[in-house]
Design a protein around this motif. Structure first.
Motif, PDB file in Angstrom:
ATOM      1  N   THR A  30       0.962  -1.172   0.005  1.00 18.68           N
ATOM      2  CA  THR A  30      -0.111  -0.138   0.068  1.00 18.68           C
ATOM      3  C   THR A  30       0.834   1.481  -0.073  1.00 18.68           C
ATOM      4  OG1 THR A  30      -0.222   0.052   2.513  1.00 18.68           O
ATOM      5  CG2 THR A  30      -1.823  -1.183   1.361  1.00 18.68           C
ATOM      6  N   GLY A  31       0.589   2.260  -0.249  1.00 18.07           N
ATOM      7  CA  GLY A  31       1.096   3.702  -0.378  1.00 18.07           C
ATOM      8  C   GLY A  31       2.431   3.474  -1.340  1.00 18.07           C
ATOM      9  N   ASP A  32       3.362   3.802  -0.581  1.00 14.93           N
ATOM     10  CA  ASP A  32       4.948   3.572  -1.396  1.00 14.93           C
ATOM     11  C   ASP A  32       5.606   2.399  -0.894  1.00 14.93           C
ATOM     12  OD1 ASP A  32       5.597   3.934   1.276  1.00 14.93           O
ATOM     13  OD2 ASP A  32       7.212   5.390   0.988  1.00 14.93           O
ATOM     14  N   GLU A  33       4.735   1.331  -0.544  1.00 18.17           N
ATOM     15  CA  GLU A  33       5.390  -0.040  -0.216  1.00 18.17           C
ATOM     16  C   GLU A  33       5.718  -0.714  -1.635  1.00 18.17           C
ATOM     17  OE1 GLU A  33       3.861  -1.128   4.064  1.00 18.17           O
ATOM     18  OE2 GLU A  33       2.637  -1.518   2.333  1.00 18.17           O
ATOM     19  N   VAL A  34       6.498  -1.713  -1.442  1.00 14.49           N
ATOM     20  CA  VAL A  34       6.774  -2.659  -2.741  1.00 14.49           C
ATOM     21  C   VAL A  34       6.713  -4.087  -1.796  1.00 14.49           C
ATOM     22  CG1 VAL A  34       8.281  -1.183  -3.838  1.00 14.49           C
ATOM     23  CG2 VAL A  34       9.408  -2.790  -1.972  1.00 14.49           C
ATOM     24  N   ARG A  35       6.337  -4.999  -2.650  1.00 18.07           N
ATOM     25  CA  ARG A  35       6.469  -6.659  -2.198  1.00 18.07           C
ATOM     26  C   ARG A  35       7.699  -6.940  -2.880  1.00 18.07           C
ATOM     27  NH1 ARG A  35       1.088  -9.271  -3.422  1.00 18.07           N
ATOM     28  NH2 ARG A  35       2.066  -9.870  -5.490  1.00 18.07           N
ATOM     29  N   ILE A  36       8.271  -7.683  -1.997  1.00 18.88           N
ATOM     30  CA  ILE A  36       9.503  -8.433  -2.142  1.00 18.88           C
ATOM     31  C   ILE A  36       9.455  -9.890  -1.860  1.00 18.88           C
ATOM     32  CG2 ILE A  36      12.006  -8.529  -1.613  1.00 18.88           C
ATOM     33  CD1 ILE A  36      11.885  -5.359  -0.614  1.00 18.88           C
ATOM     34  N   ALA A  37      10.013 -10.752  -3.119  1.00 16.45           N
ATOM     35  CA  ALA A  37      10.144 -12.300  -2.874  1.00 16.45           C
ATOM     36  C   ALA A  37      11.755 -12.412  -2.308  1.00 16.45           C
ATOM     37  CB  ALA A  37       9.685 -12.826  -4.122  1.00 16.45           C
ATOM     38  N   PRO A  38      11.866 -12.592  -1.193  1.00 14.78           N
ATOM     39  CA  PRO A  38      13.522 -13.115  -0.842  1.00 14.78           C
ATOM     40  C   PRO A  38      14.057 -13.905  -1.561  1.00 14.78           C
ATOM     41  CG  PRO A  38      11.833 -13.029   1.162  1.00 14.78           C
ATOM     42  CD  PRO A  38      10.958 -13.067   0.012  1.00 14.78           C
ATOM     43  N   THR A  39      15.053 -13.851  -2.030  1.00 17.12           N
ATOM     44  CA  THR A  39      16.179 -15.115  -2.668  1.00 17.12           C
ATOM     45  C   THR A  39      16.919 -15.672  -1.709  1.00 17.12           C
ATOM     46  OG1 THR A  39      17.496 -13.403  -3.440  1.00 17.12           O
ATOM     47  CG2 THR A  39      15.595 -14.126  -4.806  1.00 17.12           C
ATOM     48  N   ILE A  40      17.272 -14.975  -0.637  1.00 20.97           N
ATOM     49  CA  ILE A  40      18.209 -15.565   0.458  1.00 20.97           C
ATOM     50  C   ILE A  40      17.978 -14.518   1.936  1.00 20.97           C
ATOM     51  CG2 ILE A  40      20.092 -14.030  -0.415  1.00 20.97           C
ATOM     52  CD1 ILE A  40      22.126 -16.243   0.540  1.00 20.97           C
ATOM     53  N   VAL A  41      18.043 -15.158   2.706  1.00 26.87           N
ATOM     54  CA  VAL A  41      17.583 -14.630   4.087  1.00 26.87           C
ATOM     55  C   VAL A  41      18.823 -14.876   5.150  1.00 26.87           C
ATOM     56  CG1 VAL A  41      16.090 -14.060   5.969  1.00 26.87           C
ATOM     57  CG2 VAL A  41      15.331 -14.547   3.680  1.00 26.87           C
ATOM     58  N   SER A  42      19.521 -14.041   5.630  1.00 27.88           N
ATOM     59  CA  SER A  42      20.269 -14.427   6.706  1.00 27.88           C
ATOM     60  C   SER A  42      19.621 -14.368   8.135  1.00 27.88           C
ATOM     61  CB  SER A  42      21.399 -13.181   6.787  1.00 27.88           C
ATOM     62  OG  SER A  42      22.294 -13.370   7.891  1.00 27.88           O
ATOM     63  N   VAL A  68      13.545 -10.118  -4.722  1.00 26.98           N
ATOM     64  CA  VAL A  68      13.140  -9.343  -5.908  1.00 26.98           C
ATOM     65  C   VAL A  68      11.695  -8.657  -5.734  1.00 26.98           C
ATOM     66  CG1 VAL A  68      12.538  -9.869  -8.259  1.00 26.98           C
ATOM     67  CG2 VAL A  68      14.382 -11.154  -7.468  1.00 26.98           C
ATOM     68  N   VAL A  69      11.860  -7.385  -6.278  1.00 34.26           N
ATOM     69  CA  VAL A  69      10.535  -6.585  -6.045  1.00 34.26           C
ATOM     70  C   VAL A  69       9.638  -7.230  -7.357  1.00 34.26           C
ATOM     71  CG1 VAL A  69       9.495  -4.430  -6.386  1.00 34.26           C
ATOM     72  CG2 VAL A  69      11.618  -4.729  -5.233  1.00 34.26           C
ATOM     73  N   GLU A  70       8.477  -7.528  -6.609  1.00 34.12           N
ATOM     74  CA  GLU A  70       7.420  -8.219  -7.575  1.00 34.12           C
ATOM     75  C   GLU A  70       6.201  -7.216  -7.872  1.00 34.12           C
ATOM     76  OE1 GLU A  70       6.518 -12.108  -6.133  1.00 34.12           O
ATOM     77  OE2 GLU A  70       5.045 -11.352  -4.817  1.00 34.12           O
ATOM     78  N   ALA A  71       5.785  -6.341  -7.056  1.00 35.15           N
ATOM     79  CA  ALA A  71       4.637  -5.572  -6.988  1.00 35.15           C
ATOM     80  C   ALA A  71       4.937  -4.330  -6.189  1.00 35.15           C
ATOM     81  CB  ALA A  71       3.674  -6.145  -6.188  1.00 35.15           C
ATOM     82  N   VAL A  72       4.388  -3.104  -6.553  1.00 39.30           N
ATOM     83  CA  VAL A  72       4.486  -1.957  -5.945  1.00 39.30           C
ATOM     84  C   VAL A  72       3.273  -1.352  -5.751  1.00 39.30           C
ATOM     85  CG1 VAL A  72       5.625   0.339  -6.500  1.00 39.30           C
ATOM     86  CG2 VAL A  72       6.684  -1.808  -7.412  1.00 39.30           C
ATOM     87  N   GLY A  73       3.200  -0.502  -4.340  1.00 35.98           N
ATOM     88  CA  GLY A  73       1.915   0.304  -4.301  1.00 35.98           C
ATOM     89  C   GLY A  73       1.750   1.502  -5.052  1.00 35.98           C
ATOM     90  N   PRO A  74       0.619   2.047  -4.973  1.00 32.09           N
ATOM     91  CA  PRO A  74       0.222   3.245  -5.765  1.00 32.09           C
ATOM     92  C   PRO A  74       1.096   4.271  -5.796  1.00 32.09           C
ATOM     93  CG  PRO A  74      -1.305   2.987  -4.228  1.00 32.09           C
ATOM     94  CD  PRO A  74      -0.640   1.585  -3.958  1.00 32.09           C
ATOM     95  N   ASP A  75       2.068   4.503  -4.703  1.00 34.16           N
ATOM     96  CA  ASP A  75       2.898   5.524  -4.739  1.00 34.16           C
ATOM     97  C   ASP A  75       4.162   5.111  -4.469  1.00 34.16           C
ATOM     98  OD1 ASP A  75       0.599   7.421  -4.288  1.00 34.16           O
ATOM     99  OD2 ASP A  75       0.433   6.887  -2.117  1.00 34.16           O
ATOM    100  N   GLY A  76       4.588   3.679  -4.948  1.00 31.89           N
ATOM    101  CA  GLY A  76       5.959   3.509  -4.796  1.00 31.89           C
ATOM    102  C   GLY A  76       6.490   3.515  -6.004  1.00 31.89           C
ATOM    103  N   ASP A  77       8.004   3.403  -5.982  1.00 28.48           N
ATOM    104  CA  ASP A  77       8.908   3.511  -6.990  1.00 28.48           C
ATOM    105  C   ASP A  77       8.757   2.327  -7.967  1.00 28.48           C
ATOM    106  OD1 ASP A  77      10.932   3.978  -8.940  1.00 28.48           O
ATOM    107  OD2 ASP A  77      12.389   4.261  -7.282  1.00 28.48           O
ATOM    108  N   LYS A  78       7.979   2.636  -9.299  1.00 32.03           N
ATOM    109  CA  LYS A  78       7.587   1.555 -10.254  1.00 32.03           C
ATOM    110  C   LYS A  78       9.042   1.087 -10.688  1.00 32.03           C
ATOM    111  CE  LYS A  78       3.225   2.117  -9.927  1.00 32.03           C
ATOM    112  NZ  LYS A  78       3.084   3.473  -8.892  1.00 32.03           N
ATOM    113  N   SER A  79      10.085   1.896 -10.902  1.00 34.20           N
ATOM    114  CA  SER A  79      11.278   1.465 -11.595  1.00 34.20           C
ATOM    115  C   SER A  79      11.956   0.341 -10.737  1.00 34.20           C
ATOM    116  CB  SER A  79      12.544   2.619 -11.648  1.00 34.20           C
ATOM    117  OG  SER A  79      12.830   2.773 -10.317  1.00 34.20           O
ATOM    118  N   LEU A  80      11.542  -0.167  -9.619  1.00 31.80           N
ATOM    119  CA  LEU A  80      12.251  -1.238  -8.828  1.00 31.80           C
ATOM    120  C   LEU A  80      11.463  -2.506  -9.077  1.00 31.80           C
ATOM    121  CD1 LEU A  80      11.968   0.312  -5.279  1.00 31.80           C
ATOM    122  CD2 LEU A  80      14.039  -0.041  -6.686  1.00 31.80           C
TER     123      LEU A  80
END
Length: 217
Positions: A30-42, A68-80
């Motif tokens: 939501t807002g300026d958030e992005v949804r991220i799919a982790p490829t590796i977690v420490s 990897v960024v897979e979705a962006v909220g309405p106010d997020g940075d689409k270039s990601l």
């Protein structure tokens, strides 16, 4: 995630109990958030302390990852979209007194990934403001990029120290953070020494040319 992409797996802690492969709702940015799919977690020391009940937090664990960024909220940075990123763990409001004073790292309303008011990255997906994302250079692999948060913390320690003359600096502890801090401090005009108890890590200091001493001494 399920085929309907409605739920996902997560490593959660509730009332001091850790639950593996918990099925939870997949978050929507939501807002300026992005949804991220982790490829590796420490697994960080913060995660371990929460799992042991030494720090209070209910939610999804995890604060250091590459994803990897897979979705962006309405106010997020689409270039990601589809970019591989690492994440700054603390958010900021941009409006409180500390943010306005230029020290947003201590924002009075901050949330912290996986430890303060925000679910973490030990899940199939997680959300974070797009301003917290940093694109990983193509030549840097995930196994190294996942240390970005810890390296940034070590470099911040080096920035905060004023070195005059050639002082002695002792790093107490030979865990990953301690070793990174020692490496960040070594280029300064100081005599850096690590005090620890792990022979293998003492051997790393030997290889790097960093003074070291067993804590038993």
């Amino acid at each position: 995630m399920t085929t309907a992409n409605k739920t996902m797996r997560a490593l959660c802690v509730n009332d001091g109990q850790v639950h593996l492969n918990t099925q939870v709702a997949c978050p929507e940015p939501t807002g300026d958030e992005v949804r991220i799919a982790p490829t590796i977690v420490s697994v960080s020391w913060t995660d371990i302390c929460i799992a042991r009940g030494e720090l209070s937090f209910d939610g999804i664990l995890g604060r250091e990852c590459v994803g990897v960024v897979e979705a962006v909220g309405p106010d997020g940075d689409k270039s990601l979209i589809e970019q591989r990123v690492v994440c700054e763990v603390a958010t900021r409001c941009g409006e409180c007194e500390l943010c306005r004073a230029g020290i947003a790292g201590h924002c009075q309303r901050r949330t912290v990934l996986g430890s303060r008011g925000r679910d973490g990255c030990l899940a199939d997906r997680f959300v974070l403001p797009s301003t917290n994302c940093r694109v990983v250079p193509a030549g840097l692999d995930d196994d190294r990029a996942v240390f970005a948060v810890s390296v940034a913390e070590a470099l911040q320690v080096a920035r905060q120290i004023t070195v005059k003359g050639r002082p002695y600096i002792t790093v107490v502890g030979d865990g990953p953070t301690g070793l990174l801090v020692a490496q960040a401090l070594e280029p300064l005009n100081a005599s850096v020494r690590v005090v620890g108890q792990n022979p293998e890590r003492m051997g790393l200091c030997e290889r790097w040319g960093i003074k070291h001493r067993p804590i038993a001494e």
